[in-house]
Scaffold this active site. Structure first.
Site, short mmCIF file in Angstrom:
data_model
loop_
_atom_site.label_atom_id
_atom_site.label_comp_id
_atom_site.label_asym_id
_atom_site.label_seq_id
_atom_site.Cartn_x
_atom_site.Cartn_y
_atom_site.Cartn_z
N LYS A 112 0.83 -1.21 0.00
CA LYS A 112 0.00 0.00 0.00
C LYS A 112 0.86 1.26 0.00
CE LYS A 112 -4.18 -1.73 0.03
NZ LYS A 112 -5.10 -1.50 -1.13
N LYS A 192 -4.83 -10.39 -8.45
CA LYS A 192 -6.06 -10.74 -7.76
C LYS A 192 -7.20 -9.87 -8.29
CE LYS A 192 -8.17 -10.06 -3.23
NZ LYS A 192 -7.99 -9.45 -1.90
N LYS A 195 -11.45 -4.23 -7.70
CA LYS A 195 -12.10 -3.05 -8.30
C LYS A 195 -11.06 -2.00 -8.69
CE LYS A 195 -14.90 -2.89 -4.70
NZ LYS A 195 -15.09 -4.25 -4.20
#
Length: 324
Positions: A112, A192, A195
């Site tokens: 992240k 993976k 969205k």
């Protein structure tokens, strides 16, 4: 007594096939076997969102998706995370017993930081502590998760052990339960399903949108022409066929290897199978979405049920920690 289950899902948009196959279908299956507590984790979403104007809509859309997928408020507790403020209180208290070094080593935190270097906030670092608070606030013993969440769950177990060692036996160590499809690769055939990567198919998508998405999917990269023999074991379309057309997978694999079946044909068959599979869910979703009063009642009653458990836990936690 039945063991208690907890799991949460981030409201970053409507639920997609990866969410459904990796977690939600497990949520539904566990309702009769366990005492289930499920929530839409809106506070978790704030660790990556800088623009929250869609958050309220996303929460409601996810609630509709979860109900349409088969979650039954008479069998489980279904609520919104921030509606039970005890979770943020426990988050703070657990943070007092969690070494910073444990949080900085989490692989998803490092990822992240690379993805959003301009928004490395305190909440992002503490994400696993809040996740632990979510689970242990309800004394959950079982956590249905996707494969990518297992490192977070193991850290939650470490936090529980440390808290219990310091303050006395308070929380059970939660154990994960994977579905038969623990990680769903996206339509790009690489990452993976997500969205944020736009490699997903929403449960609520129209049949036309679903087919368009499937037809854009990456298949065997070595199969450049229709006449080239394929390798189904590396093709994501084939992996999805295992879920949606299980009786035909041997025939599909053989046709791919011998080049008697083309990728376009294979994709069309998959698109039709997904639409057929999701048709009942989509019909239920359309009916639920019409009844905003029902959705409001589910959210309110779920929060009341969850908070009744949370208040009892917090009394025990404060006593253990020596707080007045």
């Amino acid at each position: 007594m039945k063991k208690r289950v907890f799991s949460g899902i981030r409201p970053t948009g409507r639920i997609h096939l990866g969410n459904y196959l990796g977690a939600v279908q497990n949520y539904v299956a566990m309702q009769d076997e366990f005492e289930c507590v499920y929530c839409v984790v809106d506070i978790h979403a704030l660790t990556t969102l800088e623009d929250t104007h869609l958050l309220k809509d996303n929460i409601r859309e996810q609630m509709i998706d979860l109900l349409a997928a088969g979650l039954d408020p008479s069998k489980c507790t279904l609520f919104v995370q921030s509606h039970v403020p005890e979770v943020t209180e426990l988050f703070t208290l657990l943070g007092m017993a969690t070494p910073l070094s444990w949080l900085l080593r989490v692989p998803t935190f490092k990822e992240k930081v690379k993805q959003q270097p301009q928004n490395v906030n305190y909440g992002l670092v503490g994400y696993p502590v809040l996740m632990t608070a979510d689970i242990v606030l309800y004394k959950a013993e079982v956590v249905p998760v996707g494969e990518d969440q297992l490192p977070h769950l193991e850290l939650a177990r470490e936090i529980v052990r440390r808290f219990n060692d310091i303050f006395g036996e308070t929380f059970p160590e939660p154990k994960g339960r994977l579905t038969s499809v623990p990680m769903v690769v996206g339509l790009d055939g690489r990452d993976k399903m997500s969205k944020s990567l736009n490699n997903h198919i929403e449960l609520a998508a129209t049949p036309e949108e679903t087919m368009k998405k499937v037809m854009s999917a990456v298949t065997d990269p070595a199969r450049m022409r229709r006449a080239d023999p394929g390798h189904p074991e590396v093709c994501n379309i084939y992996k999805l066929h295992k879920t949606f057309t299980p009786s035909a997978v041997d025939e599909i694999a053989q046709g791919c290897r011998t080049a008697s079946r083309g990728c376009v044909e294979c994709k069309k068959e998959l698109g039709n199978a997904i639409n057929e599979y999701l048709a009942p869910l989509r019909a239920r979703r359309a009916e639920i979405a019409k009844d905003q009063g029902y959705i409001n009642r589910v959210i309110q009653e779920g929060a009341e049920k969850a908070q009744a458990i949370a208040k009892v836990t917090m009394v025990e936690v404060k006593q253990r920690m020596g707080l007045l």
